[in-house]
Design a protein around this motif. Structure first.
Motif, PDB file in Angstrom:
ATOM      1  N   HIS A 113      10.783  25.874  14.861  1.00 56.87           N
ATOM      2  CA  HIS A 113      10.020  26.430  15.974  1.00 56.87           C
ATOM      3  C   HIS A 113      10.681  27.687  16.533  1.00 56.87           C
ATOM      4  O   HIS A 113       9.998  28.545  17.094  1.00 56.87           O
ATOM      5  CB  HIS A 113       9.870  25.386  17.084  1.00 56.87           C
ATOM      6  N   TRP A 116       9.413  30.743  14.607  1.00 58.68           N
ATOM      7  CA  TRP A 116       8.030  31.001  15.029  1.00 58.68           C
ATOM      8  C   TRP A 116       7.979  31.643  16.404  1.00 58.68           C
ATOM      9  O   TRP A 116       7.285  32.651  16.613  1.00 58.68           O
ATOM     10  CB  TRP A 116       7.262  29.680  15.019  1.00 58.68           C
ATOM     11  N   VAL A 241       1.921  28.030  14.506  1.00 55.31           N
ATOM     12  CA  VAL A 241       3.012  27.133  14.853  1.00 55.31           C
ATOM     13  C   VAL A 241       3.323  26.226  13.673  1.00 55.31           C
ATOM     14  O   VAL A 241       2.421  25.755  12.980  1.00 55.31           O
ATOM     15  CB  VAL A 241       2.642  26.294  16.095  1.00 55.31           C
TER      16      VAL A 241
END
Length: 294
Positions: A113, A116, A241
């Motif tokens: 994450h 991203w 995501v």
């Protein structure tokens, strides 16, 4: 039946298995992006007349769209000097540290994450820089038509110089879009996407408070936040995501013995799934007796 903690543990193991980007490279990258942004903002200085013309257009457009008046928010803050001081301090000190803490936490705990989120923030910041260069905009605190108070200069603290022409640290004509709001909204979305707590939706309070702060201090128009949210939405649509899929695991004897049981078939222990059924390892089909049951 497996324990309820197994999927969460597998998801954490999956995140841990993702290789983190090299720390030194990430620090240099983030620092480089910040410097480019600061230098780019300086290129937009000196467009005073254009910035005020655009400010009048934005103000008139908000009135045409019947958006709430920024003055209503500021009036609620001016009931006491302490509240205004707290709001000014929030504007001056929370923006960068909160975003940095968000990226550090993702880097350490959710590396997939992190990549991203860093890409989304970089894309939004780059798009904002283009808007700052092509559409210089004086904030509402500078526009006499708004009737708003520059709370930073009057009550303190402030991050801006008293005069935009002599402010060498920041470009005060870069009101649209509001990166204060855009970054805060990304922090909330990123934490909601990267965590599974039932309370994670409370992170939306961060962009909500930030929105009230940037408008109440007269540093941004409502449209500045709307444009920031639109740019973020485009970036999120392009940069998807990562999916938090659990790491495939093979059931171990401990798991089966501790939390699993083999269900019995419809015929009890002699059913198709029972210990004597055909699906049971070691069970043999009994030879048919000639004439039995006939």
């Amino acid at each position: 039946m497996e324990s309820g903690t197994e999927p969460a543990r597998d998801a954490r193991e999956g995140e841990a298995a993702i290789r983190r980007p090299p720390l030194v490279r990430e620090l240099l990258l983030v620092a480089g992006l910040f410097l480019v942004y600061k230098l780019g903002r300086q290129l937009a200085t000196g467009h005073t007349a254009e910035a005020f013309d655009n400010a009048h257009r934005v103000w008139d457009l908000e009135r045409f769209l019947r958006l709430p008046g920024e003055g209503d928010v500021q009036s609620a803050l001016l009931h006491g000097d302490t509240l205004v001081h707290i709001v000014n301090t929030y504007y001056a000190t929370v923006h960068f540290p909160a975003t940095a803490a968000f990226l550090v936490w993702l880097y350490l705990r959710r590396p997939g994450h992190y990549v991203w989120a860093r890409r989304v923030l970089a894309a939004v910041t780059a798009a904002a820089l283009v808007v700052h260069l092509t559409f210089p905009l004086a904030p509402p605190r500078m526009l006499a038509a708004t009737g708003l108070v520059d709370t930073g200069q009057v009550y303190g603290p402030t991050v801006y110089g008293a005069s935009p022409e002599t402010d060498s640290l920041s470009n005060q004509f870069a009101a649209m879009p509001s990166l204060h709001f855009g970054w805060a909204l990304m922090v909330a979305i990123g934490l909601i996407a990267a965590t599974r707590s039932r309370w994670r939706w409370l992170w939306l309070l961060h962009p909500l408070v930030t929105l009230l702060v940037v408008v109440g201090t007269a540093n941004h128009y409502w449209l500045d936040a709307i444009v920031a949210a639109a740019l973020l939405g485009i970036a999120l649509a392009v940069i998807r995501v990562p999916r938090r899929t659990a790491t495939p695991t093979t059931p171990t004897p401990e798991r089966v013995g501790a939390g699993s049981s083999v269900p019995e078939g419809p015929g009890g222990s002699d059913g198709p799934n029972g210990p004597n059924g055909p699906g049971t390892p070691g069970a043999q089909d009994a030879p048919e007796l000639v004439g039995a049951g006939r």
